[in-house]
Design a protein around this motif. Structure first.
Motif, PDB file in Angstrom:
ATOM      1  N   GLY A 268      -4.355 -15.427  13.554  1.00 53.41           N
ATOM      2  CA  GLY A 268      -3.492 -16.207  12.683  1.00 53.41           C
ATOM      3  C   GLY A 268      -2.334 -15.360  12.195  1.00 53.41           C
ATOM      4  O   GLY A 268      -2.475 -14.140  12.031  1.00 53.41           O
ATOM      5  N   VAL A 269      -1.186 -16.015  11.956  1.00 52.79           N
ATOM      6  CA  VAL A 269       0.037 -15.300  11.594  1.00 52.79           C
ATOM      7  C   VAL A 269       0.647 -15.902  10.333  1.00 52.79           C
ATOM      8  O   VAL A 269       0.832 -17.126  10.241  1.00 52.79           O
ATOM      9  N   LEU A 270       0.966 -15.042   9.371  1.00 56.24           N
ATOM     10  CA  LEU A 270       1.737 -15.427   8.192  1.00 56.24           C
ATOM     11  C   LEU A 270       3.133 -14.840   8.341  1.00 56.24           C
ATOM     12  O   LEU A 270       3.283 -13.647   8.617  1.00 56.24           O
ATOM     13  N   LEU A 271       4.144 -15.675   8.152  1.00 55.22           N
ATOM     14  CA  LEU A 271       5.523 -15.239   8.299  1.00 55.22           C
ATOM     15  C   LEU A 271       6.297 -15.470   7.012  1.00 55.22           C
ATOM     16  O   LEU A 271       6.286 -16.574   6.451  1.00 55.22           O
ATOM     17  N   ASP A 272       6.970 -14.437   6.547  1.00 50.95           N
ATOM     18  CA  ASP A 272       7.959 -14.593   5.481  1.00 50.95           C
ATOM     19  C   ASP A 272       9.169 -15.310   6.067  1.00 50.95           C
ATOM     20  O   ASP A 272       9.331 -15.396   7.290  1.00 50.95           O
TER      21      ASP A 272
ATOM     22  N   PHE B  62      -2.499 -16.349  -3.150  1.00 50.90           N
ATOM     23  CA  PHE B  62      -1.451 -17.010  -2.373  1.00 50.90           C
ATOM     24  C   PHE B  62      -1.673 -16.779  -0.880  1.00 50.90           C
ATOM     25  O   PHE B  62      -1.631 -17.708  -0.070  1.00 50.90           O
ATOM     26  N   PHE B  63      -1.937 -15.530  -0.506  1.00 54.87           N
ATOM     27  CA  PHE B  63      -2.219 -15.226   0.899  1.00 54.87           C
ATOM     28  C   PHE B  63      -3.476 -15.948   1.372  1.00 54.87           C
ATOM     29  O   PHE B  63      -3.496 -16.553   2.448  1.00 54.87           O
ATOM     30  N   LEU B  64      -4.527 -15.900   0.570  1.00 57.24           N
ATOM     31  CA  LEU B  64      -5.795 -16.479   0.995  1.00 57.24           C
ATOM     32  C   LEU B  64      -5.726 -17.990   1.097  1.00 57.24           C
ATOM     33  O   LEU B  64      -6.386 -18.596   1.955  1.00 57.24           O
TER      34      LEU B  64
ATOM     35  N   ASP C 118      -8.661 -11.277  10.473  1.00 59.48           N
ATOM     36  CA  ASP C 118      -8.137 -11.733  11.760  1.00 59.48           C
ATOM     37  C   ASP C 118      -6.661 -12.100  11.689  1.00 59.48           C
ATOM     38  O   ASP C 118      -6.117 -12.677  12.635  1.00 59.48           O
ATOM     39  N   ALA C 119      -6.008 -11.774  10.575  1.00 61.34           N
ATOM     40  CA  ALA C 119      -4.646 -12.258  10.344  1.00 61.34           C
ATOM     41  C   ALA C 119      -3.638 -11.122  10.270  1.00 61.34           C
ATOM     42  O   ALA C 119      -3.977  -9.975   9.962  1.00 61.34           O
TER      43      ALA C 119
ATOM     44  N   LEU D 119      -5.908  -8.645   4.497  1.00 61.31           N
ATOM     45  CA  LEU D 119      -5.442  -8.872   5.851  1.00 61.31           C
ATOM     46  C   LEU D 119      -5.573  -7.600   6.668  1.00 61.31           C
ATOM     47  O   LEU D 119      -5.358  -6.495   6.158  1.00 61.31           O
ATOM     48  N   ALA D 120      -5.895  -7.772   7.937  1.00 59.60           N
ATOM     49  CA  ALA D 120      -6.103  -6.616   8.792  1.00 59.60           C
ATOM     50  C   ALA D 120      -4.814  -5.887   9.085  1.00 59.60           C
ATOM     51  O   ALA D 120      -4.795  -4.663   9.239  1.00 59.60           O
ATOM     52  N   THR D 121      -3.715  -6.641   9.149  1.00 58.00           N
ATOM     53  CA  THR D 121      -2.468  -6.104   9.678  1.00 58.00           C
ATOM     54  C   THR D 121      -1.293  -6.656   8.903  1.00 58.00           C
ATOM     55  O   THR D 121      -1.274  -7.837   8.541  1.00 58.00           O
ATOM     56  N   ALA D 122      -0.284  -5.814   8.681  1.00 56.29           N
ATOM     57  CA  ALA D 122       0.963  -6.275   8.072  1.00 56.29           C
ATOM     58  C   ALA D 122       2.116  -5.485   8.675  1.00 56.29           C
ATOM     59  O   ALA D 122       2.103  -4.250   8.669  1.00 56.29           O
ATOM     60  N   LEU D 123       3.086  -6.211   9.202  1.00 59.04           N
ATOM     61  CA  LEU D 123       4.236  -5.603   9.857  1.00 59.04           C
ATOM     62  C   LEU D 123       5.466  -5.710   8.969  1.00 59.04           C
ATOM     63  O   LEU D 123       5.744  -6.772   8.397  1.00 59.04           O
ATOM     64  N   LEU D 124       6.202  -4.621   8.854  1.00 55.63           N
ATOM     65  CA  LEU D 124       7.448  -4.592   8.098  1.00 55.63           C
ATOM     66  C   LEU D 124       8.610  -4.613   9.072  1.00 55.63           C
ATOM     67  O   LEU D 124       8.686  -3.774   9.974  1.00 55.63           O
TER      68      LEU D 124
END
Length: 255
Positions: free
Chosen positions: A4-8, A180-182, A194-195, A214-219
């Motif tokens: 799953g992907v969260l996008l700003d 908010f994320f959850l 898994d996100a 979250l497992a991963t966060a990209l800047l």
């Protein structure tokens, strides 16, 4: 494996009224790979409908159920806690708070009010807080990238001023709030581990997401990003990438 992907939005998919190069294609590729997407924005100057219309103009298709905003979270909080709202927000955001049922208690709701952050409005909010009103912050970002390309004060400095004055912290409803994320992840039945989150704010988007589990966060190095931001936060980003196109490629290599 990412599921799953969260996008700003601002600074990741668009800058002002212009799309960031490759944004629409990156979103399309993530969808075609079968990844559920949620768009998590801290914007407090635009209604949810205004954000959806902007995305549509930029050629980025987003369903209303995929977009999560702090105002949406605030409406839910107010209803759940039986509160009426004392609003200190941008005039453009007021439609998102129409038709709220009256509550037995009062809650001060603070967003990025821009020019409405004058002494009278801040003092009225302080007096309500001093009289016992609940204290909600739609977001507490320090700065945002304004339409002129420069950084401007966001809601955070004004939230801090009111916290100092009334002697108690605000409940933050947008990023970096864990809830908010959850909430966004729960809507697509995706576990935090898994996100992945993609954002341009090292503090609110990236460190906030990682603290939420979250497992991963990209800047991304677009939007409000400034050289060295990744070294100013803990937890640090999983990776720093050039833009949303590079982020999509990073994600697609790990599903």
């Amino acid at each position: 494996m990412l599921r799953g992907v969260l996008l700003d939005l601002a600074g990741v998919l668009y800058d002002g009224d212009s799309p960031i190069e490759g944004a629409a294609d990156a979103v399309r590729r993530l969808r075609e790979a079968g990844l559920p997407l949620r768009f998590v924005s801290n914007t407090t100057r635009s209604t949810k409908q205004m954000v959806l219309e902007r995305l549509d103009r930029l050629g980025i298709e987003v369903d209303a159920a995929e977009l999560f905003t702090p105002a949406q979270a605030a409406r839910g909080w107010l209803a759940a806690h039986g509160c009426s709202a004392h609003l200190l927000i941008h005039p453009d955001l007021e439609p998102d708070f129409r038709d709220m049922p009256a509550g037995e208690r009062l809650a001060v709701v603070v967003g990025d009010a821009a020019n409405a952050f004058d002494y009278a409005s801040l003092n009225a909010a302080f007096r309500a807080l001093n009289d016992g009103a609940e204290f909600l912050a739609l977001a507490d970002n320090r700065v945002f990238k304004d339409d002129d390309g420069k950084l401007s004060l966001d809601a955070g400095p004004f939230v801090r001023a009111l916290e100092f004055a009334c002697g108690r912290p605000a409940t933050v409803l947008g990023k970096p709030s864990t809830g908010f994320f959850l909430s966004a992840l729960a809507s697509m039945e995706c576990l935090p581990e898994d996100a992945v989150m993609v954002g341009d704010d090292a503090e609110g988007d990236v460190a906030g997401a990682l603290r939420a589990g979250l497992a991963t966060a990209l800047l991304v190095r677009t939007g409000k990003y400034r050289v060295g931001d990744e070294r100013q936060v803990e937890p640090a980003p999983t990776a720093v990438v050039a833009d949303i196109t590079a982020a999509a490629e990073w994600i697609l290599a790990r599903i």
